[in-house]
Write a protein that holds these residues in place. Structure first.
Motif, PDB file in Angstrom:
ATOM      1  N   ALA A  59      -1.786  -7.907  -5.941  1.00  0.00           N
ATOM      2  CA  ALA A  59      -2.787  -6.683  -6.224  1.00  0.00           C
ATOM      3  C   ALA A  59      -2.212  -5.541  -6.432  1.00  0.00           C
ATOM      4  N   ALA A  60      -3.177  -4.702  -7.027  1.00  0.00           N
ATOM      5  CA  ALA A  60      -2.695  -3.522  -7.728  1.00  0.00           C
ATOM      6  C   ALA A  60      -2.608  -2.485  -6.444  1.00  0.00           C
ATOM      7  N   ASN A  61      -1.321  -1.769  -6.414  1.00  0.00           N
ATOM      8  CA  ASN A  61      -1.483  -0.692  -5.292  1.00  0.00           C
ATOM      9  C   ASN A  61      -2.669  -0.029  -5.229  1.00  0.00           C
ATOM     10  N   GLY A  62      -2.842   0.241  -3.890  1.00  0.00           N
ATOM     11  CA  GLY A  62      -4.243   1.105  -3.738  1.00  0.00           C
ATOM     12  C   GLY A  62      -5.240  -0.068  -3.270  1.00  0.00           C
ATOM     13  N   TYR A  63      -5.307  -1.261  -3.488  1.00  0.00           N
ATOM     14  CA  TYR A  63      -6.567  -2.250  -3.460  1.00  0.00           C
ATOM     15  C   TYR A  63      -6.543  -2.611  -1.853  1.00  0.00           C
ATOM     16  N   PRO A  64      -7.595  -2.627  -1.236  1.00  0.00           N
ATOM     17  CA  PRO A  64      -8.998  -2.733  -1.782  1.00  0.00           C
ATOM     18  C   PRO A  64      -9.753  -1.501  -1.882  1.00  0.00           C
ATOM     19  N   GLY A  65      -8.871  -0.091  -1.464  1.00  0.00           N
ATOM     20  CA  GLY A  65      -9.504   1.115  -2.002  1.00  0.00           C
ATOM     21  C   GLY A  65      -9.314   1.275  -3.507  1.00  0.00           C
ATOM     22  N   SER A  66      -9.419   2.486  -3.937  1.00  0.00           N
ATOM     23  CA  SER A  66      -8.980   2.695  -5.344  1.00  0.00           C
ATOM     24  C   SER A  66      -7.954   2.632  -5.759  1.00  0.00           C
ATOM     25  N   TYR A  67      -7.813   1.985  -6.835  1.00  0.00           N
ATOM     26  CA  TYR A  67      -6.404   1.360  -7.451  1.00  0.00           C
ATOM     27  C   TYR A  67      -6.531   1.740  -8.944  1.00  0.00           C
ATOM     28  N   GLU A  68      -5.051   1.799  -9.259  1.00  0.00           N
ATOM     29  CA  GLU A  68      -4.656   2.302 -10.678  1.00  0.00           C
ATOM     30  C   GLU A  68      -4.728   1.044 -11.619  1.00  0.00           C
ATOM     31  N   LYS A  69      -5.371   1.293 -12.932  1.00  0.00           N
ATOM     32  CA  LYS A  69      -5.515   0.266 -13.899  1.00  0.00           C
ATOM     33  C   LYS A  69      -4.565   0.584 -15.050  1.00  0.00           C
ATOM     34  N   GLY A  70      -4.192  -0.567 -15.752  1.00  0.00           N
ATOM     35  CA  GLY A  70      -3.491  -0.383 -16.955  1.00  0.00           C
ATOM     36  C   GLY A  70      -2.006  -0.484 -16.678  1.00  0.00           C
ATOM     37  N   SER A  71      -1.359  -0.879 -15.477  1.00  0.00           N
ATOM     38  CA  SER A  71       0.013  -1.039 -15.316  1.00  0.00           C
ATOM     39  C   SER A  71       0.663  -2.237 -16.098  1.00  0.00           C
ATOM     40  N   THR A  72       1.747  -2.224 -16.686  1.00  0.00           N
ATOM     41  CA  THR A  72       2.263  -3.482 -17.096  1.00  0.00           C
ATOM     42  C   THR A  72       2.906  -4.296 -16.350  1.00  0.00           C
ATOM     43  N   ILE A  73       2.713  -5.813 -16.650  1.00  0.00           N
ATOM     44  CA  ILE A  73       3.357  -6.744 -15.828  1.00  0.00           C
ATOM     45  C   ILE A  73       4.472  -7.612 -16.534  1.00  0.00           C
ATOM     46  N   LYS A  74       5.509  -7.576 -16.048  1.00  0.00           N
ATOM     47  CA  LYS A  74       6.500  -8.531 -16.854  1.00  0.00           C
ATOM     48  C   LYS A  74       7.004  -9.365 -16.133  1.00  0.00           C
ATOM     49  N   GLY A  75       7.891 -10.390 -16.718  1.00  0.00           N
ATOM     50  CA  GLY A  75       8.619 -11.590 -15.882  1.00  0.00           C
ATOM     51  C   GLY A  75       7.660 -12.695 -15.811  1.00  0.00           C
ATOM     52  N   LEU A  76       6.321 -12.477 -16.057  1.00  0.00           N
ATOM     53  CA  LEU A  76       5.461 -13.860 -16.209  1.00  0.00           C
ATOM     54  C   LEU A  76       6.206 -15.023 -16.873  1.00  0.00           C
ATOM     55  N   ASP A  77       6.951 -14.878 -18.071  1.00  0.00           N
ATOM     56  CA  ASP A  77       7.559 -16.233 -18.598  1.00  0.00           C
ATOM     57  C   ASP A  77       8.619 -16.749 -17.912  1.00  0.00           C
ATOM     58  N   ASN A  78       9.231 -15.855 -16.794  1.00  0.00           N
ATOM     59  CA  ASN A  78      10.388 -16.820 -16.182  1.00  0.00           C
ATOM     60  C   ASN A  78       9.900 -17.319 -14.902  1.00  0.00           C
ATOM     61  N   ASP A 132      -1.447  -4.980 -26.910  1.00  0.00           N
ATOM     62  CA  ASP A 132      -0.329  -5.050 -27.759  1.00  0.00           C
ATOM     63  C   ASP A 132       0.830  -6.200 -27.192  1.00  0.00           C
ATOM     64  N   GLY A 133       0.335  -7.295 -26.998  1.00  0.00           N
ATOM     65  CA  GLY A 133       1.168  -8.025 -26.605  1.00  0.00           C
ATOM     66  C   GLY A 133       1.827  -8.264 -25.087  1.00  0.00           C
ATOM     67  N   GLN A 134       1.426  -7.293 -24.507  1.00  0.00           N
ATOM     68  CA  GLN A 134       1.687  -7.088 -22.873  1.00  0.00           C
ATOM     69  C   GLN A 134       0.630  -7.382 -22.219  1.00  0.00           C
ATOM     70  N   ILE A 135       1.122  -8.013 -20.906  1.00  0.00           N
ATOM     71  CA  ILE A 135       0.069  -8.362 -19.990  1.00  0.00           C
ATOM     72  C   ILE A 135      -0.041  -6.843 -18.966  1.00  0.00           C
ATOM     73  N   VAL A 136      -1.395  -6.433 -18.694  1.00  0.00           N
ATOM     74  CA  VAL A 136      -1.800  -5.215 -18.277  1.00  0.00           C
ATOM     75  C   VAL A 136      -2.847  -5.636 -16.808  1.00  0.00           C
ATOM     76  N   ALA A 137      -2.593  -5.063 -15.968  1.00  0.00           N
ATOM     77  CA  ALA A 137      -3.395  -4.993 -14.572  1.00  0.00           C
ATOM     78  C   ALA A 137      -4.602  -4.372 -15.119  1.00  0.00           C
ATOM     79  N   THR A 138      -5.851  -4.937 -14.782  1.00  0.00           N
ATOM     80  CA  THR A 138      -7.134  -4.455 -15.025  1.00  0.00           C
ATOM     81  C   THR A 138      -7.994  -4.473 -13.900  1.00  0.00           C
ATOM     82  N   GLY A 139      -7.720  -5.198 -12.799  1.00  0.00           N
ATOM     83  CA  GLY A 139      -8.553  -5.473 -11.797  1.00  0.00           C
ATOM     84  C   GLY A 139      -7.760  -5.078 -10.420  1.00  0.00           C
ATOM     85  N   GLY A 140      -8.332  -5.255  -9.210  1.00  0.00           N
ATOM     86  CA  GLY A 140      -7.918  -5.033  -7.888  1.00  0.00           C
ATOM     87  C   GLY A 140      -6.906  -6.276  -7.563  1.00  0.00           C
ATOM     88  N   ARG A 141      -7.622  -7.568  -7.728  1.00  0.00           N
ATOM     89  CA  ARG A 141      -6.601  -8.581  -7.378  1.00  0.00           C
ATOM     90  C   ARG A 141      -6.299  -9.132  -8.663  1.00  0.00           C
TER      91      ARG A 141
END
Ligand code: AMP
Ligand code: GLY
Length: 421
Positions: free
Chosen positions: A333-352, A370-379
């Protein structure tokens, strides 16, 4: 077969993943989908609570089978509109979806069916509700009648907390969902979830699971939508599952059919188990999220055949082929969840992560920019693995978690603790 799945969470990613493995699936569209689903299927933007819009979409895309993931389109009657248009649908009618949309309705069905559940009373005004709490004492459970996104249940440890919950609900804190209130006996025991496919008449169990509702390790901190799950749930032994089927599920289906609103879809029974006896906590009319992810991992391609058999009224001739394996999913989950949390951070390493039929990262709140996976939700991610034992499934899941590079996210490190000790 051309298939449409409604929804865009980890639940729907896991359903899409299972469906895609079945050679019967010619084309799969998921609306709205997410970045993970987009890697395996076509995603479409569509107002999934608007029945007419969904019917139009199906007609325009030669869809033959619709699988409805979340409760909102079910409560809005989307399955009825689709059936009226002659489409094959997996998911209950609006009338049958009352089993989740109204707690009072479920209690009345339990009464009529003789299904064991907590003793209760139902109120439309605060004064009578307050008086009832004073006669019953605490602990006691106060529930908004309607859909409240999982927040409408207050387990009150003191009478004061119960009275405050009553004031909040009748004061409008939960909107229309709180215009009626159910007050229940507090049940003790261990909770587990039981998933059964239904075709209106026949009930076919497709697995058990346990969720982790609290955000913090050791089941501490605020409630969430679920931080991890595993299947099967050891507390739900075959004997207790059979009792739940005979005393709770089958009488419920018979009562729904007797009322002219037969139940078709997946019925998710939340059970409280004490001294070998199951009692119903609640019904949901959809797969749990993240419980679905572990069920789909275990069922694989046959999930599509089973859902189709439920939709076509053929469950009496269906059976589940069990691998006698275990699956476990860890929610990131995004830091802060289940309270208010940041959106838009980039996730790497999924291909490994080495994804295969034993290892999958199902996406929940993600998008691609732009070809990157970004977090848009809480979970955001459901890191899921299967193994010959629960501890093997857990070790595989956490090994994947450790390959994911997402400093702005977190997970619980103790998923499975209740079963693994
Ligand atoms: P529900 O939305 O009805 O599942 O309630 C959410 C959670 O509240 C459940 O998963 C239980 O942990 C708890 N809960 C609900 N009803 C009761 C009850 N009568 N006794 C004890 N705990 C309950
Ligand atoms: N994980 C709990 C639910 O889906 O309701």
């Amino acid at each position: 077969m051309n298939i449409l799945i409604l929804g865009g969470g980890g639940r729907e990613h896991s359903i899409a993943w299972a469906v895609m493995q079945n050679p019967k699936c010619d084309k799969l569209i998921v609306a709205p989908g997410n970045a993970g689903i987009a890697q395996i299927a076509e995603c479409a933007s569509l107002d999934i609570e608007n029945g007419a819009a969904v019917v139009n979409f199906c007609e325009g895309n030669a869809i033959e089978f619709v699988i409805i993931g979340p409760e909102a389109p079910l409560a809005a009657g989307v399955s009825d509109r689709l059936r009226d248009a002659g489409l094959l649908v997996f998911g209950p009618s609006q009338a049958a979806a009352e089993l989740e949309a109204s707690k009072r309705f479920t209690k009345e069905i339990c009464d009529a069916a003789g299904a064991p559940t907590a003793a209760y009373a139902h109120f439309t005004g605060a004064d009578a509700a307050r008086a009832y709490v004073k006669t019953q004492g605490a602990p006691i459970v106060v529930k908004a009648d309607g859909l409240a996104a999982g927040k409408g249940v207050i387990v009150a440890e003191t009478e004061e907390q119960a009275l405050a919950a009553i004031d909040d609900m009748f004061g409008g804190e939960f909107g229309a969902a709180g215009a009626e209130v159910v007050i229940e006996e507090f049940m003790t025991g261990e909770e587990a979830s039981f998933f059964v496919l239904c075709d209106g008449e026949t009930a076919l169990p497709i697995g058990t699971a346990q969720d982790h509702k609290r955000v913090g390790e050791g089941d501490t901190g605020p409630n969430t939508g679920g931080m991890g799950a595993y299947s099967p749930a050891p507390v739900l032994t075959d004997e207790i599952a059979q009792k739940a089927l005979d005393a709770i599920i089958k009488p419920t289906l018979a009562e729904m059919a007797r009322r002219g609103t037969p139940y078709q879809g997946v019925l998710y029974a939340g059970l409280m188990i004490e001294n070998g006896q199951p009692r119903l906590v609640e019904y949901n009319v959809r797969f749990g999220d993240p419980e679905c992810q572990v069920l789909m991992m275990r069922l694989g391609a046959q999930a599509l055949d089973l859902m189709q058999a439920a939709a076509e009224g053929r469950l009496a001739e269906a059976q589940v082929n069990w691998a006698h394996d275990h699956a476990l999913t860890v929610v990131m989950a995004a830091n802060g969840y289940p309270g208010s949390y940041e959106k838009g951070s980039t996730i790497k390493g999924l291909d490994n992560c080495g994804e295969d039929s034993f290892h999958m990262v199902f996406h929940a709140g993600t998008s691609e920019e732009d070809g990157q996976i970004v977090a848009t939700g809480g979970r955001v991610l459901n890191v899921t693995a299967r193994g010959a034992s629960l501890s093997q499934a857990r070790d595989r899941a956490y090994a994947m978690v450790d390959r994911i590079d997402w400093p702005r996210g977190f997970c619980r490190r103790d998923i499975g603790w209740r079963a693994l000790g």
